[in-house]
Design a protein around this motif. Structure first.
Motif, mmCIF file in Angstrom:
data_model
loop_
_atom_site.group_PDB
_atom_site.id
_atom_site.type_symbol
_atom_site.label_atom_id
_atom_site.label_comp_id
_atom_site.label_asym_id
_atom_site.label_seq_id
_atom_site.Cartn_x
_atom_site.Cartn_y
_atom_site.Cartn_z
ATOM 1 N N LYS A 172 6.929 -6.916 3.275
ATOM 2 C CA LYS A 172 6.998 -6.473 1.880
ATOM 3 C C LYS A 172 5.792 -6.981 1.088
ATOM 4 O O LYS A 172 5.179 -6.232 0.315
ATOM 5 N N SER A 175 2.511 -5.170 2.368
ATOM 6 C CA SER A 175 2.391 -3.796 1.883
ATOM 7 C C SER A 175 2.055 -3.775 0.393
ATOM 8 O O SER A 175 1.303 -2.921 -0.081
ATOM 9 N N HIS A 176 2.574 -4.742 -0.348
ATOM 10 C CA HIS A 176 2.302 -4.804 -1.791
ATOM 11 C C HIS A 176 0.830 -5.107 -2.060
ATOM 12 O O HIS A 176 0.182 -4.413 -2.870
ATOM 13 N N ILE A 180 0.228 -0.331 -0.770
ATOM 14 C CA ILE A 180 1.042 0.705 -0.120
ATOM 15 C C ILE A 180 2.254 0.991 -1.000
ATOM 16 O O ILE A 180 3.039 0.078 -1.295
ATOM 17 N N SER A 182 5.765 1.546 -2.319
ATOM 18 C CA SER A 182 7.037 1.107 -1.754
ATOM 19 C C SER A 182 8.174 1.952 -2.304
ATOM 20 O O SER A 182 8.466 1.895 -3.500
ATOM 21 N N GLU A 185 14.255 0.591 -2.384
ATOM 22 C CA GLU A 185 15.132 0.047 -1.351
ATOM 23 C C GLU A 185 16.455 -0.348 -1.993
ATOM 24 O O GLU A 185 16.474 -0.981 -3.043
ATOM 25 N N ASP A 212 11.093 0.388 7.238
ATOM 26 C CA ASP A 212 10.223 -0.685 7.726
ATOM 27 C C ASP A 212 9.260 -0.186 8.796
ATOM 28 O O ASP A 212 8.119 -0.654 8.877
ATOM 29 N N THR A 215 6.539 1.632 6.934
ATOM 30 C CA THR A 215 5.695 0.665 6.237
ATOM 31 C C THR A 215 4.772 -0.057 7.205
ATOM 32 O O THR A 215 3.600 -0.306 6.899
ATOM 33 N N THR A 216 5.284 -0.396 8.395
ATOM 34 C CA THR A 216 4.443 -1.041 9.408
ATOM 35 C C THR A 216 3.293 -0.129 9.816
ATOM 36 O O THR A 216 2.143 -0.574 9.948
ATOM 37 N N GLN A 218 1.998 2.192 7.958
ATOM 38 C CA GLN A 218 1.100 2.267 6.804
ATOM 39 C C GLN A 218 0.172 1.043 6.749
ATOM 40 O O GLN A 218 -1.032 1.165 6.462
#
Length: 237
Positions: A172, A175-176, A180, A182, A185, A212, A215-216, A218
């Motif tokens: 988290k 990605s922030h 990226i 979000s 959630e 997740d 996101t991984t 990304q």
């Protein structure tokens, strides 16, 4: 090296785990004693073994897998897509179907597995639960005798460390700071146990797990300085 990897050869994944039983008292006497021993240094004097049991999903010896979500890139001409799917049901079923995916589509030397903190959690957890369930390890998880550069695993947290072994960064946070977007959630990892045992809402857990995985992927794209996936490029199958 990172830029030379073919995205279509990488399987991105994430797992969700819970304690094997809903309550500490569901363990037999031996299991309760072994849990108390296993966690004595983590608990110290702050929690009893029973109070600490909510975290049992972290340990493969006392937890189980309830979902494995995976994602992989495909390219048709100039069209890029990221296909996401999940395995759920009994743990034995999940593991067998995941193993079949590896054997059928990601079993060559060129193929790699990628997860965030995967080397410390996802990959060994899956392997241990396969052994416990009496399932022979697939090649991609059988690391015995392999040299470090032969291990077919990528870890976005390890990539972000750049050699700093003391550094931990959550998916988290990473990605922030990498910009990226979000999606909203409605849960976090600490809620998985209750959503599974009390709410019996596996669909909610699957959605969280798949998020997740995306996101991984990304984060991996950002580390290669490539364009992020758009919503239209993400396909659930």
């Amino acid at each position: 090296m990172l830029y030379k990897l073919n995205l279509e050869h990488i399987l991105f994944l994430d797992i969700e785990t819970v304690p094997q039983h809903q309550h500490f008292t569901d363990l037999d006497e031996t299991g309760q004693h072994l849990w108390e021993q296993k966690t004595q240094y983590q608990r110290k004097d702050e929690f009893t073994a029973e109070e600490f049991y909510g975290r049992a999903g972290i340990w493969a010896e006392f937890g189980k897998i309830i979902c494995i979500s995976v994602g992989y890139f495909t390219h048709k001409g100039d069209i890029r897509s990221f296909r996401v799917t999940s395995f759920y049901g009994s743990e034995n079923k999940i593991l067998i179907e995941f193993k079949q995916l590896l054997q059928d589509h990601f079993n060559h030397a060129k193929h790699l597995l990628c997860a965030h903190n995967g080397k410390e959690f996802d990959f060994p957890y899956i392997a241990r639960r396969m052994v416990i369930n009496g399932i022979n390890l697939p090649y991609k998880l059988d690391l015995f005798g392999k040299k470090p550069w032969e291990v077919p695993h990528l870890d976005t947290m390890e990539l972000w460390k750049f050699g700093d072994y003391k550094h931990y960064t959550s998916l988290k946070l990473l990605s922030h700071i990498l910009g990226i977007p979000s999606p909203k959630e409605d849960m976090d990892g600490s809620m998985v146990k209750d959503v599974f045992y009390k709410e019996n809402d596996i669909d909610r857990i699957i959605a969280y797990c798949e998020l997740d995985v995306v996101t991984t992927a990304q984060v991996f794209l950002r580390m290669r300085n490539e364009e992020l996936l758009t919503d239209d490029e993400i396909k659930k199958v």
